[in-house]
Design an enzyme around this catalytic site. Sequence first.
Site, mmCIF file in Angstrom:
data_model
loop_
_atom_site.group_PDB
_atom_site.id
_atom_site.type_symbol
_atom_site.label_atom_id
_atom_site.label_comp_id
_atom_site.label_asym_id
_atom_site.label_seq_id
_atom_site.Cartn_x
_atom_site.Cartn_y
_atom_site.Cartn_z
ATOM 1 N N CYS A 75 63.758 80.003 12.349
ATOM 2 C CA CYS A 75 62.726 79.304 12.099
ATOM 3 C C CYS A 75 61.598 78.981 12.443
ATOM 4 O O CYS A 75 60.765 78.454 11.395
ATOM 5 C CB CYS A 75 63.856 78.032 11.786
ATOM 6 S SG CYS A 75 63.014 77.171 13.125
ATOM 7 N N GLN A 253 50.120 61.771 20.275
ATOM 8 C CA GLN A 253 50.182 62.913 20.452
ATOM 9 C C GLN A 253 52.123 63.277 20.019
ATOM 10 O O GLN A 253 52.315 61.956 19.738
ATOM 11 C CB GLN A 253 50.254 62.084 22.143
ATOM 12 C CG GLN A 253 49.221 61.926 22.654
ATOM 13 C CD GLN A 253 48.612 63.596 22.269
ATOM 14 O OE1 GLN A 253 48.934 64.309 22.891
ATOM 15 N NE2 GLN A 253 47.143 63.459 23.252
ATOM 16 N N ASP A 348 39.438 63.915 24.511
ATOM 17 C CA ASP A 348 40.337 64.896 24.257
ATOM 18 C C ASP A 348 39.937 65.378 22.952
ATOM 19 O O ASP A 348 40.525 64.711 22.113
ATOM 20 C CB ASP A 348 41.617 63.666 24.100
ATOM 21 C CG ASP A 348 42.920 64.423 23.703
ATOM 22 O OD1 ASP A 348 43.559 65.594 23.734
ATOM 23 O OD2 ASP A 348 43.865 64.016 23.552
ATOM 24 N N CYS A 374 45.220 70.370 24.977
ATOM 25 C CA CYS A 374 46.056 71.282 24.244
ATOM 26 C C CYS A 374 45.681 73.307 24.076
ATOM 27 O O CYS A 374 46.529 74.018 24.086
ATOM 28 C CB CYS A 374 46.623 71.172 22.997
ATOM 29 S SG CYS A 374 45.884 71.071 21.597
#
Length: 419
Positions: A75, A253, A348, A374
Site C-alpha cells: 500500500c 501532530q 517547530d 521532523c
Amino acid sequence: MSAERLAIARLGAQGDGIADTPRGQVFVPFAAPGDVVNAGVEKNRGALIAVLEPSPDRVTPPCPHFGPDHENAGCGGCALQHVADATYRDWKRDLVVAALESRGIRAEVAPLVACAPHARRRVVFAARRTDKGAVLGFNRASSHHIVAIETCVVASERINQMLPALRRLATAVAVGREAFRLSVLDAAPGLDLAAEAPFKLTEPDRLRIISAVRAEAGVARLTFNGEILIEKQPPELGFGRVSVNPPPGGFVQASREAETVMGDLVTDHLKKSKRVADLFSGAGTFALRLAEASHVHAVEADGASLAALDRAARHAQGIKPVSVEKRDLFRRPLMASELKPYQGLVFDPPRAGAETQAQEIARSTIPRLAAVSCNPLTLARDLEILLKSGYRLTSVTPIDQFLWSAHVEVVALLERPKR
C-alpha cells in the site's frame, strides 16, 4: 532487469535493504539486514522476488497490505514492518545520529521513544471514483495506483472502525474521475474530514454529501477544498489543559502520544522562563502548554491555525496571557532585537527547517531553546548554526511518531551558558 542473489548488509536511510556488490550498492525494499534474497535488479534498484535465507531480524508483518508490490499488498504506507523491533529502533535512532555527525555534531542521542500501533490520529487517504463506488486507501510507492485497504495497523482504532463509513463518504464526494485526498483527524467528539480535490461540486452535490454525512454517526465535520459543508459538532483537540478547534485540514501532530512526549520535553525545559516565544506555532501544540507557566508569544504564517490558537487561549481558564502574530518566518524571521524580551524559545518548522530564523536566534541572548523537527538533516543544519554561536546541546530525543516509516521526530534542547 536481471535476477540476482544478494546478501543484505544493512538498512538505508529510506528503510531499503542494502546489498554491497562489485558494481556498488543495490537497494532492495522489504529486505532485512542479514537476509539473502533473490531480487530483480536494474541499475542500483532491486525488486524482491524471494527471501532465500531469512535473517534472524526478519519478522512477520502485522498488516496484510504490507509487502512487495502485488495485487493485494504494497500500500506504500509503511516500509519496515518486516524488521525486528530492536533492529528497527536502533536504525531509526541512527538516522538522527548520522544527521548530526554530518554536521560535525557529536551528541548523546537518547534511545528512541517508541510508538505503539494504532497511535496515528491523523491519516491522509487517497480516493478515486470507480464504477463500483470509490476506492479508498494509499498510493503504492512511486505510483498513482491506489491500494484499497481494509485495515491499517498504524491508524487509530476509531479510524479503523470508521473505514466502511469513510468509503461511503468518499463515494459521495467522488463526483469527478480524478483522484483526491481525504484527510482524517481523530478528534473529539468525532472524525474531522477534509477532502482536497481537483474537481468542483454543484449545489446538488453539496446537498447530497451533507445528507451522507448526517447519516454517519461518528463524523463531526466535513470540508471540501477548504469549504465547510457540514459541522455537526466542532471537532476539538486537547493541547495540555486547553481545548482547541483546529482549522479544517490544518496541521496537527500525527500521534497524540508523541505530541505528549514532545510537549513534556519542551515545557519542562522552558518552565522557568517568564516569557517564551513559540515560532511556527501552528494551532498551539506547545504555546498552550507553555502558557500554564509562562507568558507566550506565538508566531505562525497560517492564519487559520493562528486564529484557532487565539480563540482557544481567550476562552481558556488558568493560563498566562498568550499573544499571537501572523508572520512568514521564512521571509521575515524575528530579528535578534525582537527576541530580547524572551527567556525561552521553541521552534517547530516544516521539513525545510528554519535556517534564516536560526541565524537570528544565534545572535540573541535567550538562555534556553527547544528545537523540534521532523527532518533530522535540516535540524542538524539549524543546530550547527546555534552551536557555533555558543549554545550547547543538553539533550537530543528521537520520537517514533511515524511508525514503520523512514521519518522520525526529534526534540533537541539547548542552553546558552551564562557569561
